[in-house]
Design an enzyme around this catalytic site. Structure first.
Site, PDB file in Angstrom:
ATOM      1  N   HIS A  75       8.250  -5.546   4.495  1.00  0.00           N
ATOM      2  CA  HIS A  75       9.358  -6.667   4.360  1.00  0.00           C
ATOM      3  C   HIS A  75      10.460  -6.559   5.134  1.00  0.00           C
ATOM      4  O   HIS A  75      11.021  -5.339   5.505  1.00  0.00           O
ATOM      5  CB  HIS A  75       9.940  -6.519   2.705  1.00  0.00           C
ATOM      6  CG  HIS A  75       9.353  -7.105   1.809  1.00  0.00           C
ATOM      7  ND1 HIS A  75       9.848  -7.577   0.455  1.00  0.00           N
ATOM      8  CD2 HIS A  75       8.013  -7.312   1.324  1.00  0.00           C
ATOM      9  CE1 HIS A  75       8.820  -8.018  -0.348  1.00  0.00           C
ATOM     10  NE2 HIS A  75       7.597  -8.053   0.277  1.00  0.00           N
ATOM     11  N   TYR A 203      18.056  -9.525  -5.561  1.00  0.00           N
ATOM     12  CA  TYR A 203      19.072  -8.739  -6.146  1.00  0.00           C
ATOM     13  C   TYR A 203      20.122  -9.721  -6.775  1.00  0.00           C
ATOM     14  O   TYR A 203      20.697 -10.526  -5.966  1.00  0.00           O
ATOM     15  CB  TYR A 203      19.897  -7.556  -5.149  1.00  0.00           C
ATOM     16  CG  TYR A 203      18.894  -6.510  -4.822  1.00  0.00           C
ATOM     17  CD1 TYR A 203      17.891  -6.532  -3.869  1.00  0.00           C
ATOM     18  CD2 TYR A 203      19.006  -5.483  -5.614  1.00  0.00           C
ATOM     19  CE1 TYR A 203      17.296  -5.617  -3.408  1.00  0.00           C
ATOM     20  CE2 TYR A 203      18.104  -4.277  -5.303  1.00  0.00           C
ATOM     21  CZ  TYR A 203      17.442  -4.428  -4.256  1.00  0.00           C
ATOM     22  OH  TYR A 203      16.589  -3.296  -3.758  1.00  0.00           O
ATOM     23  N   PRO A 295      18.628   3.240  -9.626  1.00  0.00           N
ATOM     24  CA  PRO A 295      17.574   2.581  -8.825  1.00  0.00           C
ATOM     25  C   PRO A 295      18.020   1.476  -7.914  1.00  0.00           C
ATOM     26  O   PRO A 295      17.085   1.294  -7.282  1.00  0.00           O
ATOM     27  CB  PRO A 295      16.735   2.166  -9.955  1.00  0.00           C
ATOM     28  CG  PRO A 295      17.494   2.108 -11.200  1.00  0.00           C
ATOM     29  CD  PRO A 295      18.444   3.117 -11.209  1.00  0.00           C
ATOM     30  N   LYS A 299      16.412   4.441  -3.488  1.00  0.00           N
ATOM     31  CA  LYS A 299      16.328   5.722  -3.069  1.00  0.00           C
ATOM     32  C   LYS A 299      15.602   6.883  -3.536  1.00  0.00           C
ATOM     33  O   LYS A 299      15.433   7.880  -3.001  1.00  0.00           O
ATOM     34  CB  LYS A 299      17.716   6.114  -2.744  1.00  0.00           C
ATOM     35  CG  LYS A 299      18.776   5.110  -1.867  1.00  0.00           C
ATOM     36  CD  LYS A 299      17.912   5.132  -0.343  1.00  0.00           C
ATOM     37  CE  LYS A 299      18.340   3.801   0.357  1.00  0.00           C
ATOM     38  NZ  LYS A 299      17.481   3.595   1.514  1.00  0.00           N
ATOM     39  N   TYR A 387      19.916   0.465   3.389  1.00  0.00           N
ATOM     40  CA  TYR A 387      18.464   0.109   2.560  1.00  0.00           C
ATOM     41  C   TYR A 387      17.328   0.448   3.374  1.00  0.00           C
ATOM     42  O   TYR A 387      16.569   1.046   2.565  1.00  0.00           O
ATOM     43  CB  TYR A 387      18.600  -1.432   2.640  1.00  0.00           C
ATOM     44  CG  TYR A 387      17.796  -1.746   1.250  1.00  0.00           C
ATOM     45  CD1 TYR A 387      16.461  -2.318   1.619  1.00  0.00           C
ATOM     46  CD2 TYR A 387      18.332  -2.053   0.056  1.00  0.00           C
ATOM     47  CE1 TYR A 387      15.523  -2.765   0.700  1.00  0.00           C
ATOM     48  CE2 TYR A 387      17.408  -2.399  -1.061  1.00  0.00           C
ATOM     49  CZ  TYR A 387      16.075  -2.816  -0.527  1.00  0.00           C
ATOM     50  OH  TYR A 387      14.992  -3.246  -1.594  1.00  0.00           O
TER      51      TYR A 387
END
Ligand code: APR
Ligand code: PHB
Length: 392
Positions: A75, A203, A295, A299, A387
């Site tokens: 991704h 998100y 979460p 990580k 990220y």
């Protein structure tokens, strides 16, 4: 009493313990794994699903990346949905080509267990009354296994036994400091064999609370809803889950969402937790045994992987080069990266979740912060570089 001598005793057969075992095996370093649950139970646990490139590289170094390469989904971006509008964050463009790979932790664990069984390495599954002693002198691990008492005599103990494990709990109180933040909500997660609602993760920050649209493959999806800590999974029928998710989505995603029966449904609490230091004589803590992240930043598994990268190279350096530099630097090196990941995970959680106790002013400030992050190249870059994973 059965006495077993080895170099490294690994407590715990989750991703941290299994990965350490595989890397020590590849370096020819004798070790055993002691695990309280069955291999089947460990392999069945449903957990997160995002791998940083450095974690993918480590799995490749461990020789367990065959399925990951075949089935992992690379991704290069994520979507942030706020105020009913989706905005893509182009992770690869902002980090000079870095990306993440969608591949379930369940699959990582299964791949590592399969590699361990193939190499016929020593693992004590369903071990009982596991105890770790004398790790400031001559480390010992005792446990009960298949009707017999065992004592492992070793040079080092790797505490890879998770948040509820025995290793951190065995450290004298005056030698350890912990830091903790518990969040006032949980994540209700659903796994379903339905196609994902989008090609990339979404998100969601909504007035009704956080949501996350993720996936495990092109036919299996993973969704989460922020729920109050007072909720129980029995309160949430599949139908109620899908209806609430739709309420938090934008019209396009709502339209595209494919619903279906849940194959797994659970509520997990969110906490930030760090242990300092991470080394106690010849006992090293790694992964969830040493730290927990909410979460939101994906990580948890990646921090376990970076701990194991440092610990495996430190142990290999000790046994192959006779140097103690790596083991002496282990804790400091890990904590540098752990605290940065803790900060990012806290920041994503703070920014995207609804906190009942926050004032209207605080809520407006958060909205302004998210709006700035998404409208600024510098803001998007800070989100993207954390990220995809900071360098080791
Ligand atoms: N004796 C032996 N084994 C134990 C003991 C004990 N006293 N206590 C716990 N264990 C085992 C657990 O049964 C589990 O299999 O240790 C293992 C710890 O594995 P994880 O909890 O998965 O921790 P870790 O390997 O560090 O992986 C971290 O897992 O929980 C997720 O979000 C987390 O993605 C992160 C990853
Ligand atoms: C998941 O797919 O389980 C997942 C993905 C991203 C997160 C958390 C969980 O931030």
């Amino acid at each position: 009493m059965e006495i077993v001598k080895t170099k490294v005793a690994i407590i715990g057969s989750g991703p941290a313990g299994l990965l350490l075992g595989q890397l020590l095996y590849k370096a020819g370093i004798d070790h055993v794994i002691i695990e309280q649950r069955s291999a089947e139970y460990v392999a069945s646990r449903i957990r997160a699903g995002i791998l940083e490139q450095v974690s993918v590289d480590l799995l490749e170094q461990a020789g367990v990346d065959q399925n990951l390469k075949a089935n992992g989904l690379p991704h290069s971006g994520i979507e942030i949905l706020t105020n009913g509008k989706k905005q893509r964050v182009d992770l690869s463009l902002l980090t000079k080509g870095k990306q993440v790979t969608v591949y379930g932790q369940t699959e990582v664990t299964k791949d590592l267990i399969q590699a361990r069984e193939h190499a016929e390495l020593i693992s004590f599954y369903e071990a009982e009354q596991v105890q770790v002693d004398d790790f400031y002198s001559k480390p010992k691990v005792t446990f009960h296994y298949q009707g017999k008492d065992y004592q492992i005599e070793c040079d080092f103990i790797a505490g890879c036994d998770g948040y509820h494990g025995v290793c951190r709990a065995s450290v004298p109180e005056d030698k350890i400091k912990t830091f903790e933040k518990v969040y006032p909500f949980g994540w209700l997660g659903v796994l379903a064999d339905v196609p994902p609602v989008a090609d990339e993760l979404i998100y969601v920050q909504s007035e009704r609370g956080f949501a996350l649209c993720s996936m495990r493959s092109e036919t299996r999806s993973r969704y989460y809803l922020q729920v109050p800590l007072t909720d129980h999974v029995e309160d949430w029928s599949d139908e109620r889950f899908w209806e609430e998710l739709k309420r938090r989505l934008d019209p396009e995603s709502r339209e595209k969402l494919v619903t279906g029966g849940s194959i797994e449904k659970s509520i997990a609490p969110l906490r930030s937790f760090v242990t300092e230091p991470m080394r106690f004589g010849q006992l090293f803590l790694a992964g969830d045994a040493a730290h927990i992240v909410p979460p939101t930043g994906a990580k948890g598994l990646n921090l376990a992987a970076s701990d194991i990268a440092y610990l495996s190279s430190a142990l290999i350096e000790y046994y192959l080069d006779g140097s103690e530099q790596g083991i002496n630097e282990y804790s400091e090196k890990c904590l540098q990266r752990v605290w940065k990941a803790e900060r990012f995970s806290w920041w994503m959680t703070h920014l995207l979740h609804r906190f009942e106790t926050e004032s209207e002013f605080d809520h407006k400030i958060k909205q302004a912060e998210l709006s700035y992050i998404l409208s600024s190249h510098a803001g998007q870059t800070t989100l993207a570089e954390n990220y995809v994973g900071l360098p080791y």
